[in-house]
Write a protein that holds these residues in place. Structure first.
Motif, PDB file in Angstrom:
ATOM      1  N   SER A 643     -21.882  -9.464  23.858  1.00  0.00           N
ATOM      2  CA  SER A 643     -22.402  -9.986  24.426  1.00  0.00           C
ATOM      3  C   SER A 643     -23.753  -8.977  25.274  1.00  0.00           C
ATOM      4  O   SER A 643     -24.685  -8.813  25.424  1.00  0.00           O
ATOM      5  CB  SER A 643     -22.522 -11.147  25.589  1.00  0.00           C
ATOM      6  N   GLN A 644     -22.829  -8.410  25.642  1.00  0.00           N
ATOM      7  CA  GLN A 644     -23.582  -6.833  26.079  1.00  0.00           C
ATOM      8  C   GLN A 644     -23.870  -5.871  25.413  1.00  0.00           C
ATOM      9  O   GLN A 644     -25.103  -5.704  25.891  1.00  0.00           O
ATOM     10  CB  GLN A 644     -22.512  -6.200  27.251  1.00  0.00           C
ATOM     11  N   SER A 647     -27.410  -7.794  24.537  1.00  0.00           N
ATOM     12  CA  SER A 647     -28.104  -7.749  24.919  1.00  0.00           C
ATOM     13  C   SER A 647     -29.177  -6.771  25.557  1.00  0.00           C
ATOM     14  O   SER A 647     -30.216  -6.764  24.732  1.00  0.00           O
ATOM     15  CB  SER A 647     -27.650  -8.448  26.857  1.00  0.00           C
ATOM     16  N   ASP A 651     -33.146  -6.196  23.831  1.00  0.00           N
ATOM     17  CA  ASP A 651     -34.119  -5.583  24.919  1.00  0.00           C
ATOM     18  C   ASP A 651     -34.311  -4.423  24.485  1.00  0.00           C
ATOM     19  O   ASP A 651     -36.157  -4.285  24.625  1.00  0.00           O
ATOM     20  CB  ASP A 651     -32.832  -5.004  26.431  1.00  0.00           C
TER      21      ASP A 651
END
Length: 858
Positions: A643-644, A647, A651
């Protein structure tokens, strides 16, 4: 529009007035005291056709004390006849609210195929009104300025100051439409100016944004580097996540296999239970079959008794069927006898009624005398019809002679005007010879003047003789019209008389025919009565009834025995049908059930073996599931890392997209900038065009050109009528410009009148002469306006305005009206002056009474 009929109910002063039939009228004088309701008839026409009259509100037109009004107007237009019916009804006031009114509008056209009126109204009143105006090609404003010389408005144009006459003429010609165009052009100019300012602001924003393109390209490169790093990190996290997902899928597969084994064990147990239930059912069936075999003797005895009872019942059923057939034949024979009697009685009653009716119809003593009287009246009307035809021929001859005299006077007038001009040219010493062009001697000039005066006097005498002859012919035509009307009124009774004569003849013929039929009708009645009295009817039906009664006696049907079989023996023995069937099935079923029990015992043993094998397999599957779940302990840690990484990647993607979008937007702004420059140039071109249109639509543009173009036509038409009214003394001229003291040209509309004294302004003329000028100019305006509207001016209404004329002026006015009367199908003159009333043969007399106003054609 040619008015034919007007019907009024509760319209202003007219409450229950008789219909006004204007068919066949030409020049009509509307007479009556002031305030009697002459002008109201014209208000009724305009309200019926356009929904407009002198009142501000329609409710004010309803007669005092009435709650509704109705106006019906029939008129001709082209080759068609139309009828308009307009109504208005006052509503009831409710608490806190004023009364609301309502109305209706119906439009009809004469349809000869149905010999009546066919409605052509639209669903909405506004659409029906538009349809009426399309049929007339004439609106209300055009009508009141052309066909309607309204009271007090004949001099409205001429009395205006010169500077305002052009404005009034523009209003009459409906040139106000150009003011609307001018306002639209101004509004469009303002809108374009607003759009131009907006486009210029947009263009400045585009150019400011294009200046930042290098900065946006640098930011795009930095964002793309960050995106590549985030993408590598995301790939590693996805590999670890895929490995964990494979382990998760393997564990799920193992759990699914264990669940399937559980399900199979449950299904096998359920099948074992079903085999146990089926075995119990077979044991129960075997016991039933064995019990039936033990009662064999009793069942067979009961079944044999049932068969014997059934056979006896069948014999009884056959006899019952025969008896029903015989009863039906008996009823049919009795019904046939009754039917023939009723038919014979009906024939007798009909013969009696016909005999009575024929005896009543045969009385005809007074019909022959009445028929002879009607035939004498018909012969008299035939003679009157021939007299009417002769009167019509005489009237036609009189009209032709009057037309010839009028045409000759037109030619004489032109000759007299020409002689007058030649006399004027020879009126001074040193006049020029019209033939050779040399100066005439005094003797020649005097001789020519004498000859011209003599010729002028001859033409004048002949003109006056013709005029006197025309008046005599007019009186003769009026007398003939009265005679024709009287004969026509008498002949109107002919159709009714002919119908009455035909009816009497038909009644007489029927009476004679009835008298001849009476003996035969009496014979028919006597024959029917004798047949009834002697019972001489239905012989075959009576014979059939005797045969049926004999057969019923020989049949021997016992109803009580039949009832006992149906109600007692057969129901009591019916149970043996089922028990016999059970006995037959038991012989076969015992062996079958025993074989089925042996097969079920073998299946139960095999099912228990399969259950034991499935339970062993389930133990192995549960051990494998426990091993896989220990390996899934790191799934949460791997999910957080994925998930990190996602993200951070998304971005970086957003930053690249935003930077790229700014760079692409700057590229698109170059096209936008070019488009905005083109649009600003187009707006500038439209602004130039609209400036020209605004000037063209202004009062000094197209409207001024239209006025300049129509003035010659208006001047020629006014001079034609004014010359006839003044015996050639006066003519009118319009001036549209005049010089100011500074020497500049100023817009105006002067009316200059020339007579034997010279040319003067309109304002210098007296009341009687001014009225002649007003009348001539107003008639000319009417014809001009109707022609421009595309309508033919077939009817003219002249409302009052004759009081300022002296006797000679009124006589010339009458002559002028007679001169223009052939230009119109209907010419209505409203006046209370007796001289004008008696100058024309047709009149509509209006009287006012306590019960309201009434109008009649005289």
């Amino acid at each position: 529009m040619i008015p034919l009929k007007l019907e009024l109910k509760n319209f202003m002063a007219y409450r229950e007035a008789d219909p006004i039939d204007m068919t066949g009228l030409h020049v009509v004088v509307l007479t009556g005291e002031n305030g009697a309701g002459k002008s109201t008839l014209l208000d009724a026409i305009t309200w019926a056709v356009w929904g407009q009259a002198r009142a501000k509100r329609d409710d004010e037109l309803i007669a005092q004390g009435a709650t509704e009004m109705r106006v019906g107007f029939t008129f001709g237009e082209g080759n068609a006849q139309y009828q308009i019916v307009r109504t208005r009804r006052l509503g009831k006031a409710s608490k806190g609210k004023a009364a609301s009114s309502s109305g209706s509008l119906d439009f009809f056209i004469r349809d000869e195929s149905i010999n009546g009126w066919r409605q052509i109204s639209e669903t909405r009143t506004a659409d029906t009104q538009a349809k009426i105006e399309r049929a007339l090609n004439l609106g209300y404003e055009t009508f009141i300025n052309s066909a309607y010389l309204k009271q007090g408005r004949a001099d409205e144009f001429t009395l205006k100051p010169p500077g305002q006459r052009k404005e009034l003429l523009a209003e009459i010609l409906n040139l106000g439409l150009w003011q609307i165009y001018e306002a639209r052009a101004k509004d469009r100019l303002a809108a374009i100016e607003h759009e131009t300012v907006r486009r210029e602001l947009d263009l400045k924003q585009c150019e400011d944004e294009l200046a930042r393109l290098p900065e946006y390209e640098r930011q795009l490169g930095e964002a793309q580097g960050s995106l590549r790093s985030a993408q590598e990190k995301l790939s590693q996290a996805e590999i670890a996540h895929r490995d964990m997902e494979l382990m998760r899928e393997r564990a799920a597969h193992q759990r699914a296999q264990a669940a399937q084994s559980d399900a199979r064990i449950a299904a096998l147990a359920s099948e074992l239970n079903a085999l146990d239930s089926e075995r119990s059912a077979h044991l129960q069936a075997l016991q039933g079959y064995e019990a039936a075999l033990n009662e064999r003797a009793a069942i067979e005895t009961g079944y044999a008794e049932l068969e014997a009872s059934r056979a006896l019942n069948e014999q009884m059923n056959l006899k019952l069927t025969s008896m029903v057939d015989l009863s039906a034949r008996k009823n049919a024979a009795e019904a046939a006898i009754a039917d023939e009697r009723r038919a014979l009685e009906s024939a007798r009653d009909a013969a009696r009624a016909r005999l009575t009716d024929l005896e009543r119809q045969s009385a005809h003593e007074d019909l022959a005398a009445k028929l002879q009287a009607l035939q004498r009246q018909t012969q008299h009307l035939h003679a009157q019809q021939e007299a009417a035809a002769q009167l019509a021929v005489e009237r036609l001859t009189s009209g032709e002679q009057q037309g010839e005299a009028r045409a000759q006077n037109e030619s004489l007038r032109r000759e007299m005007n020409e002689i007058k001009q030649r006399i004027g040219a020879l009126g001074s010493v040193g006049a020029i010879c019209p033939t050779c062009g040399r100066e005439l001697s005094e003797a020649d000039r005097a001789r020519l003047l004498g000859e011209l005066n003599m010729r002028g006097k001859e033409r004048g005498d002949l003109y006056r003789a013709n005029d006197s002859r025309m008046r005599q012919l007019a009186e003769q035509r009026a007398t003939l019209d009265a005679q024709i009307a009287a004969v026509t009124l008498e002949l109107s009774a002919a159709p009714g008389l002919q119908r009455e004569e035909a009816a009497v003849q038909e009644r007489l013929d029927k009476a004679r025919e009835a008298a001849r039929s009476v003996p035969a009708a009496r014979d028919a009645f006597d024959a029917a009565q004798q047949a009834l009295d002697g019972a001489r009817y239905a012989a075959s039906a009576r014979l059939e009834l005797a045969r049926v009664e004999t057969e019923l006696a020989a049949l021997g049907y016992d109803a009580s025995e039949h009832k006992r079989l149906r109600d007692d023996a057969l129901p009591r023995l019916a149970v043996f049908v089922q028990r016999k069937a059970e006995l037959d099935r038991a012989d076969l079923g015992v062996q079958s059930e025993r074989r089925a029990l042996e097969s079920l015992d073998a299946q139960r043993a095999a099912q228990n073996s399969r259950i034991d094998a499935e339970r062993a397999q389930l133990a192995l599957q549960r051990a494998a599931v426990a091993e896989s779940e220990r390996g899934l302990a790191r799934a949460a840690e791997i999910g957080v890392a994925l998930s990190q990484a996602q993200s951070e990647f998304f971005d970086a993607q957003r930053k690249v997209g935003a930077a790229n979008q700014r760079v692409q937007a700057c590229g698109a702004l170059q096209d936008t900038s070019a488009r905005l420059r083109r649009e600003i140039a187009e707006f500038e071109r439209q602004t130039a065009q609209l400036d020209e249109l605004r000037e063209a639509y202004g009062k000094n543009g197209v409207p001024a050109m239209i006025i300049e173009s129509v003035l010659p036509e208006l001047e020629a038409s006014a001079n034609d009528l004014l010359g006839r009214m003044s015996n050639g003394r006066m003519n009118v001229r319009f001036e549209t410009q005049r010089l100011t003291q500074k020497g500049d040209a100023s817009e105006t509309l002067e009316i200059r009148i020339a007579d034997e004294i010279g040319e003067r302004a309109y304002e210098m003329f007296s009341g009687g002469e001014a009225f002649r000028i007003n009348f001539a100019v107003r008639i000319a305006l009417s014809k001009l306006l109707a022609r421009r509207a595309g309508a033919r001016l077939r009817t003219l209404f002249i409302d009052e305005g004759f009081g300022t004329q002296d006797a000679q002026g009124r006589e010339r006015l009458v002559e002028a009206i007679r001169t223009i009367e052939d230009d119109f199908e209907r010419l209505f003159i409203i006046t209370h002056i007796d001289e004008l009333r008696d100058a024309f043969p047709a009149r509509i007399e209006v009287t006012k009474t306590p019960r309201g106003s009434f109008a009649r054609v005289a």
